[in-house]
Design a protein around this motif. Sequence first.
Motif, short mmCIF file in Angstrom:
data_model
loop_
_atom_site.label_atom_id
_atom_site.label_comp_id
_atom_site.label_asym_id
_atom_site.label_seq_id
_atom_site.Cartn_x
_atom_site.Cartn_y
_atom_site.Cartn_z
N VAL A 60 0.83 -1.20 0.00
CA VAL A 60 0.00 0.00 0.00
C VAL A 60 0.87 1.25 0.00
N GLY A 61 0.65 2.11 -1.00
CA GLY A 61 1.31 3.40 -1.06
C GLY A 61 0.29 4.50 -0.80
N HIS A 106 8.59 12.77 -2.24
CA HIS A 106 7.94 13.89 -1.57
C HIS A 106 6.42 13.88 -1.70
N VAL A 107 5.87 13.14 -2.67
CA VAL A 107 4.40 13.12 -2.79
C VAL A 107 3.76 12.07 -1.89
N ALA A 108 4.58 11.21 -1.28
CA ALA A 108 4.03 10.24 -0.33
C ALA A 108 3.66 10.96 0.97
N MET A 109 2.66 10.44 1.64
CA MET A 109 2.23 11.06 2.90
C MET A 109 3.35 10.96 3.94
N PRO A 110 3.66 12.05 4.65
CA PRO A 110 4.72 12.01 5.67
C PRO A 110 4.44 10.96 6.74
N PRO A 111 5.48 10.36 7.31
CA PRO A 111 5.30 9.26 8.28
C PRO A 111 4.41 9.60 9.46
N GLN A 112 4.54 10.82 10.01
CA GLN A 112 3.75 11.19 11.18
C GLN A 112 2.26 11.15 10.88
N LYS A 113 1.89 11.51 9.67
CA LYS A 113 0.49 11.51 9.25
C LYS A 113 0.08 10.15 8.70
N ALA A 114 1.02 9.48 8.02
CA ALA A 114 0.70 8.20 7.36
C ALA A 114 0.51 7.05 8.35
N ASN A 115 1.21 7.10 9.47
CA ASN A 115 1.13 6.00 10.44
C ASN A 115 -0.31 5.78 10.93
#
Length: 215
Positions: free
Chosen positions: A86-87, A150-159
């Motif tokens: 999942v991306g 850079h277009v992937a969701m940042p880790p803090q928000k993606a987790n």
Amino acid sequence: MKPVLNVVPRVTVAVTAAPAVGVVVSALSRTRGRKPLRGVARRIRSKPLTLTVKAMRAVVQRVASASVEVEGRIVSEIGPGLLVLVGIHDSDSDADADYICRKVLNMRLFPNENTGKAWDHSVMQKNYQVLLVSQFTLYGFLKGNKPDFHVAMPPQKANPFYASLVDRFRNTYNSDAIRDGVFGAMMKVNLVNDGPVTMQLDSQSSKNTSDTAES
């Protein structure tokens, strides 16, 4: 007096599909008895319109078995079922998560032994398992030879967003049939692809196209 004839411009539109990027449209306008508008055509070609997909992306593989290993220890494993990488795009929302969950669980990727149809049953109809693995590199782009994410969701928000996606799968199907990896960890993913069968799935929502290119 000779009648005056109106001259209607003829417009030729050439459409070229660029893989995984978008559509480039060039228009050449000509009129009878006039020279082609070469300057206009040249400007159009130099500034193409690019449609960029913005969606949650899933790479779905039908497997005989799959497992995730972290620091030498197996943290998740399944038998027959689906391995789903999942991306998460930076602009993804609950609507994208709902779409991916619904489509993955209902994709007819398995055969029906009773009828002989090759693509007839979903993972839920077979009572098989699903292994979800977060993989931000699905939204990587090359700048020269260097990958950019850079277009992937940042880790803090993606987790937490990824955790809510896993919960969607468990609530929609059977919680015992859903497994996942370790978010943010260095994982070794082992699988036996059955077929092989691999499909890429992008969520469908009103914001999944843009007239600006991601670079």
